[in-house]
Design an enzyme around this catalytic site. Structure first.
Site, PDB file in Angstrom:
ATOM      1  CG  HIS A 194     -18.130  -5.431  -3.651  1.00 36.96           C
ATOM      2  ND1 HIS A 194     -18.518  -4.120  -3.781  1.00 36.96           N
ATOM      3  CD2 HIS A 194     -17.146  -5.452  -2.735  1.00 36.96           C
ATOM      4  CE1 HIS A 194     -17.820  -3.390  -2.930  1.00 36.96           C
ATOM      5  NE2 HIS A 194     -16.990  -4.179  -2.277  1.00 36.96           N
ATOM      6  NE  ARG A 301     -12.267  -6.038  -0.787  1.00 39.75           N
ATOM      7  CZ  ARG A 301     -11.370  -5.860  -1.770  1.00 39.75           C
ATOM      8  NH1 ARG A 301     -10.654  -6.860  -2.201  1.00 39.75           N
ATOM      9  NH2 ARG A 301     -11.217  -4.670  -2.307  1.00 39.75           N
ATOM     10  CD  GLU A 437     -12.876   2.202   2.968  1.00 38.60           C
ATOM     11  OE1 GLU A 437     -12.810   1.688   1.837  1.00 38.60           O
ATOM     12  OE2 GLU A 437     -13.191   1.549   3.982  1.00 38.60           O
ATOM     13  CG  ASN A 460     -11.449  -0.259  -4.781  1.00 41.73           C
ATOM     14  OD1 ASN A 460     -10.637   0.148  -5.594  1.00 41.73           O
ATOM     15  ND2 ASN A 460     -11.458  -1.501  -4.337  1.00 41.73           N
ATOM     16  CG  ASP A 461     -15.543   2.287  -0.569  1.00 39.75           C
ATOM     17  OD1 ASP A 461     -16.599   2.350  -1.224  1.00 39.75           O
ATOM     18  OD2 ASP A 461     -15.200   1.271   0.054  1.00 39.75           O
ATOM     19  CB  CYS A 508      -5.422  -2.112  -0.029  1.00 36.38           C
ATOM     20  SG  CYS A 508      -6.745  -1.363   0.917  1.00 36.38           S
TER      21      CYS A 508
HETATM   22  C1  PEP Z   1     -11.361   0.185  -1.195  1.00 35.37           C
HETATM   23  O1  PEP Z   1     -12.411   0.763  -0.925  1.00 35.37           O
HETATM   24  O2  PEP Z   1     -10.451   0.684  -1.903  1.00 35.37           O
HETATM   25  C2  PEP Z   1     -11.105  -1.180  -0.692  1.00 35.37           C
HETATM   26  C3  PEP Z   1      -9.935  -1.761  -0.871  1.00 35.37           C
HETATM   27  O3  PEP Z   1     -12.108  -1.829  -0.057  1.00 35.37           O
HETATM   28  P1  PEP Z   1     -13.402  -2.478  -0.767  1.00 35.37           P
HETATM   29  O4  PEP Z   1     -13.117  -2.560  -2.239  1.00 35.37           O
HETATM   30  O5  PEP Z   1     -13.579  -3.810  -0.132  1.00 35.37           O
HETATM   31  O6  PEP Z   1     -14.475  -1.513  -0.408  1.00 35.37           O
HETATM   32 MG    MG Z   2     -13.648   0.153   0.656  1.00 31.38          MG
END
Ligand code: PEP
Ligand code: MG
Length: 574
Positions: A194, A301, A437, A460-461, A508
């Site tokens: 983050h 977000r 995710e 990402n997750d 995303c």
């Molecule tokens: C993800 O997990 O890919 C995502 C876009 O959300 P974040 O990065 O906020 O967890």
């Molecule tokens: Mg995420």
């Protein structure tokens, strides 16, 4: 001393030269130093003087915070001022100095330790979490007691300022109030941490995973921070500076050619339209997204709305106004608002339980919202009201089961009923989609598609959970592989499930913003991507330069290869 170059992971592009502020480490080496009886009074005097310096610093910081970010952020500092003025803290610390004949720093550390332990035993979460502010005040006082009077806050406002820290947490957000904040460099952190996302949102370069930069550089020293190559040069020489300036100018030229562009759909050589939208964290980023040619906001977000008001919670009215204003600025394009995704390794907030042993697998995102409906319902009401006036969609993060979607929909139904009964305009058939995710959601995407109006793949997750790799831990960064066959197979299955159910699907995660991945993602069947604003133009160009049929054939071949490296080599060849 000669220049020293450190290598990490460049996670937000840009090159900047500036002075460093090293944020204090939480683990200060404070030791119990004995004090002779005749110096006890002096030691207590030192403690009082430290408090008075801390007061002045915090008041200055409050004023500056208020000027730059307004009252809500300034409130963070008020909480710390209150702690500083707590008469008990000083009295009890002075008592420890007297009785134990020890230096102020140790007495303070012990006293704060006692307070923190008491906070932890109090059931009320909000009160217990005051511990974070107490820690901040404690670190400030310790620094002053060490004789480092302003800890970098006195650095001039007219030169770019680079924040160096072990990691960046919510208590460090006050550093963001500096008008001249120009970049971040941290010891730890991964590509999709983050800190990385925050740096991109603020459009400042960032390098994470530098291991021990906090030990190698001191406040006030000059560094070159290069988010492109993922390097930091400490005490640069004339040649380093010249090279950095050249690099900066090249980047600036490249970026200025992207601004104020058309937002018509990008098309591949053979005419396939691919919509490129923006991921944003702050409503003000809408302007940047538009300037770079975003066709919509694919991911807002909303946790940042909560963080910016912390420790207060946003009211229904705050939600409604934020969403309506953001959507109006983006109109006629659509805005997808993700409901609160706090928890896990994400930014900390008072409402979370700091004691979770494994927060990444814990009460995060929709799980948290369904338990804390007192926090979730105002967001839903704000969203439903905003949807009556603007083209918005609701997106639920971290969905694991169909039941979670049903529960959220039931809350939407209830809140829409209550708004209607009160004569407040709302749109109850607002599209409700999910982030895919969690691997369980990915492999049951065919089931979840029947309950969702749209999907957005959160790689990402998804990568973190599928490969059991902490997305913020640079030690396992080598295993954080977007091209792992398991990840690609999941993406393919999610897209096919969405297609069969006739619902739109986007991606995303940060992976969507890497233009080298674009042919693969389009080849796998994606027609919507949501990326950080600065990635929009490179991704659009990649779309324009590719052929959909060829990309599909290559993507299908890639799926049969055994490792991420072989897939990467295959995709890069030809
Ligand atoms: C993800 O997990 O890919 C995502 C876009 O959300 P974040 O990065 O906020 O967890
Ligand atoms: Mg995420």
């Amino acid at each position: 001393m000669s220049a020293e170059k450190l290598r990490g992971l460049g996670v937000s592009s840009g090159i900047v030269t500036g002075q460093v502020v090293v944020l204090q480490s939480a683990n200060l080496p404070v030791v119990p130093v004995p004090v002779p009886p005749e110096r006890i009074e002096d030691e207590i005097g030192r403690l009082e003087a430290a408090r008075s310096v801390a007061r002045t610093e915090l008041q200055d910081l409050r004023n500056r915070t208020f000027e730059v970010l307004g009252e809500t952020y300034a409130g963070i500092i008020d909480a710390q001022l209150l702690i500083l003025e707590d008469p008990g803290l000083l009295r009890k610390t002075a008592h420890r100095i007297q009785v134990g004949r020890i230096a102020a720093a140790w007495a303070l550390k012990e006293e704060v330790g006692d307070y923190l332990r008491k906070f932890e035993t109090i059931a009320d979460g909000a009160f217990r979490e005051r511990g974070g502010d107490l820690q901040d005040v404690h670190l400030r006082l310790q620094r002053i007691l060490r004789g480092d009077v302003r800890g970098g806050e006195e650095l001039p406002d007219d030169r770019p300022l680079l924040v160096v820290a072990h990691s960046l947490g919510p208590s460090d957000t006050v550093m963001l109030t500096r008008k001249n904040l120009a970049g971040f460099a941290t010891d730890v952190g991964g590509k999709t941490s983050h800190t990385a996302i925050l740096a991109q949102a603020l459009s400042v370069p960032a390098v994470v995973g530098l291991k021990d930069i906090t030990q190698r550089v001191r406040t006030g020293e000059e560094i070159i921070l290069d988010g492109e190559s993922g390097t930091v040069t400490i005490r640069p020489g004339a040649n380093d500076l010249l090279e950095a300036e050249r690099g900066r100018l090249t980047l600036e030229e490249r970026e200025s050619s992207w601004v104020e562009v058309e937002s018509a759909p990008a098309r591949t050589e053979d005419g396939t339209a691919v919509s490129v939208q923006a991921n944003i964290e702050f409503p003000q980023e809408v302007e940047k997204a538009k300037a770079y040619g975003a066709e919509g906001i694919g991911l807002y977000r909303s946790e940042f709305l909560f963080l910016s008001r912390s420790p207060e919670l946003p009211s229904e009215e705050d939600h409604y106004r934020t969403y309506v204003e953001m959507a109006a600025r983006m109109a006629p394009a659509q805005v997808t608002i993700r409901t609160l995704d706090l928890g896990g390794e994400k930014y900390f907030h008072d409402v979370l339980d700091a004691q979770e042993t494994n927060p990444v697998l814990g009460l995060r995102a929709v799980r948290f919202c369904l338990q804390r409906q007192d926090i979730f319902r105002p967001q839903i009401r704000g969203l439903l009201r905003a949807a009556a006036e603007a083209d918005i969609r609701i997106m639920i993060p971290l969905v694991t089961t169909a039941d979670e979607i049903r529960q959220v929909k039931a809350l939407i139904f209830e809140e829409a009923g209550s708004l209607r009964a009160a004569g407040i305009p709302c749109r109850e058939d607002v599209p409700v989609g999910i982030m895919v995710e969690v691997p369980a959601a990915a492999w049951s995407a065919d089931i979840l598609a029947l309950e969702s109006d749209f999907f957005s793949i959160g790689t990402n997750d998804l990568i973190q959970y599928a490969l059991a790799v902490d997305r913020s831990n640079e030690a396992v960064d080598y295993l954080y592989q977007p091209l792992h066959p398991a990840v690609l197979r999941m993406i393919k299955f999610i897209i096919e499930s969405a297609d069969r159910a006739g619902i739109p699907v986007s991606l995303c995660g940060e992976m969507a913003g890497d233009e080298e991945m674009t042919p693969l993602l389009v080849g796998l069947g994606l027609r919507e991507l949501s990326v950080q604003p600065r990635a929009i133009q490179p991704v659009r160009r990649a779309i324009a330069g590719m052929n959909t049929r060829e990309a599909k054939a290559r993507a299908m071949k890639a799926l049969d290869l055994p490792t991420a490296l072989e897939i990467e080599e295959f995709l890069l060849a030809t």
